[in-house]
Enzyme design. Sequence first.
Site, PDB file in Angstrom:
ATOM      1  N   CYS A  26       0.766  -1.238  -0.030  1.00  0.00           N
ATOM      2  CA  CYS A  26      -0.107   0.015   0.098  1.00  0.00           C
ATOM      3  C   CYS A  26       0.892   1.312   0.051  1.00  0.00           C
ATOM      4  O   CYS A  26       1.791   1.367   0.768  1.00  0.00           O
ATOM      5  CB  CYS A  26      -0.925  -0.070   1.119  1.00  0.00           C
ATOM      6  SG  CYS A  26      -2.206  -1.382   1.314  1.00  0.00           S
ATOM      7  N   HIS A  70      -7.315  -4.869   6.143  1.00  0.00           N
ATOM      8  CA  HIS A  70      -6.481  -4.470   7.320  1.00  0.00           C
ATOM      9  C   HIS A  70      -5.323  -5.240   7.951  1.00  0.00           C
ATOM     10  O   HIS A  70      -5.568  -6.463   7.819  1.00  0.00           O
ATOM     11  CB  HIS A  70      -7.294  -3.527   8.265  1.00  0.00           C
ATOM     12  CG  HIS A  70      -8.009  -2.442   7.770  1.00  0.00           C
ATOM     13  ND1 HIS A  70      -8.827  -1.695   8.443  1.00  0.00           N
ATOM     14  CD2 HIS A  70      -8.093  -2.157   6.629  1.00  0.00           C
ATOM     15  CE1 HIS A  70      -9.492  -0.965   7.825  1.00  0.00           C
ATOM     16  NE2 HIS A  70      -8.842  -0.873   6.484  1.00  0.00           N
ATOM     17  N   GLU A  72      -4.383  -6.014  11.158  1.00  0.00           N
ATOM     18  CA  GLU A  72      -5.089  -6.847  12.210  1.00  0.00           C
ATOM     19  C   GLU A  72      -6.205  -7.860  11.768  1.00  0.00           C
ATOM     20  O   GLU A  72      -6.023  -9.101  11.930  1.00  0.00           O
ATOM     21  CB  GLU A  72      -5.860  -6.102  13.443  1.00  0.00           C
ATOM     22  CG  GLU A  72      -6.968  -4.978  12.661  1.00  0.00           C
ATOM     23  CD  GLU A  72      -6.127  -3.704  12.441  1.00  0.00           C
ATOM     24  OE1 GLU A  72      -5.581  -3.551  11.532  1.00  0.00           O
ATOM     25  OE2 GLU A  72      -7.117  -2.743  12.840  1.00  0.00           O
ATOM     26  N   CYS A  98      -9.884   0.045  13.396  1.00  0.00           N
ATOM     27  CA  CYS A  98     -11.141   0.867  12.807  1.00  0.00           C
ATOM     28  C   CYS A  98     -12.018   0.179  13.581  1.00  0.00           C
ATOM     29  O   CYS A  98     -11.822  -0.896  14.415  1.00  0.00           O
ATOM     30  CB  CYS A  98     -11.073   0.702  11.423  1.00  0.00           C
ATOM     31  SG  CYS A  98     -11.300  -1.018  10.641  1.00  0.00           S
ATOM     32  N   CYS A 101     -12.399  -3.587  12.236  1.00  0.00           N
ATOM     33  CA  CYS A 101     -11.442  -4.583  12.995  1.00  0.00           C
ATOM     34  C   CYS A 101     -11.459  -4.860  14.449  1.00  0.00           C
ATOM     35  O   CYS A 101     -11.019  -5.908  15.009  1.00  0.00           O
ATOM     36  CB  CYS A 101      -9.971  -4.243  12.348  1.00  0.00           C
ATOM     37  SG  CYS A 101      -9.616  -4.205  10.684  1.00  0.00           S
ATOM     38  N   TYR A 119      -5.821   5.897  14.613  1.00  0.00           N
ATOM     39  CA  TYR A 119      -6.700   6.161  13.568  1.00  0.00           C
ATOM     40  C   TYR A 119      -7.646   7.400  13.634  1.00  0.00           C
ATOM     41  O   TYR A 119      -8.163   7.681  14.856  1.00  0.00           O
ATOM     42  CB  TYR A 119      -7.459   4.918  13.376  1.00  0.00           C
ATOM     43  CG  TYR A 119      -8.345   4.760  11.862  1.00  0.00           C
ATOM     44  CD1 TYR A 119      -7.628   4.487  10.827  1.00  0.00           C
ATOM     45  CD2 TYR A 119      -9.765   4.480  12.112  1.00  0.00           C
ATOM     46  CE1 TYR A 119      -8.459   4.439   9.629  1.00  0.00           C
ATOM     47  CE2 TYR A 119     -10.340   4.450  10.989  1.00  0.00           C
ATOM     48  CZ  TYR A 119      -9.679   4.438   9.554  1.00  0.00           C
ATOM     49  OH  TYR A 119     -10.410   4.310   8.519  1.00  0.00           O
TER      50      TYR A 119
END
Length: 144
Positions: A26, A70, A72, A98, A101, A119
Amino acid sequence: MNADKQLQYDKAYLKMALEWSELSYCKRRKVGALIVKDRMIISDGYNGTPSGFDNCCEDEGGNTHWYVLHAEANAILKTAGSNHNCKGATLYLTMSPCKDCSKLTYQAGIKRVVYINKYKDASGLDFLIDAGVEVVEIKASLLK
């Protein structure tokens, strides 16, 4: 374990999560995760596309594809294919989870989350705290 020793381990695992984040393809944000149980790393993950997909996380406009997993989530899902489970484990993250998650984290039985960066939406952290999960923030400056 005393608090000083715990902080020493927390910092070491967070440094490893930072290294793991560098494996992400990413471009916008690289995130790493480690799951530790009884001082043993039982899983790891970083944000990226599902297995078998092109390793491109963003579209031409720089927006993240909806199907990117993600860090996690990848780490938790990885335990499903192993002999380990997350019950009572600690999740180390380079970025706080988030809300989606956070649900996975709680449902997996993780009892402690340690992270570096917050976040933009703190509702995931709020959920975990309300659910009785211990949440610890350790600033990047402490990892030096």
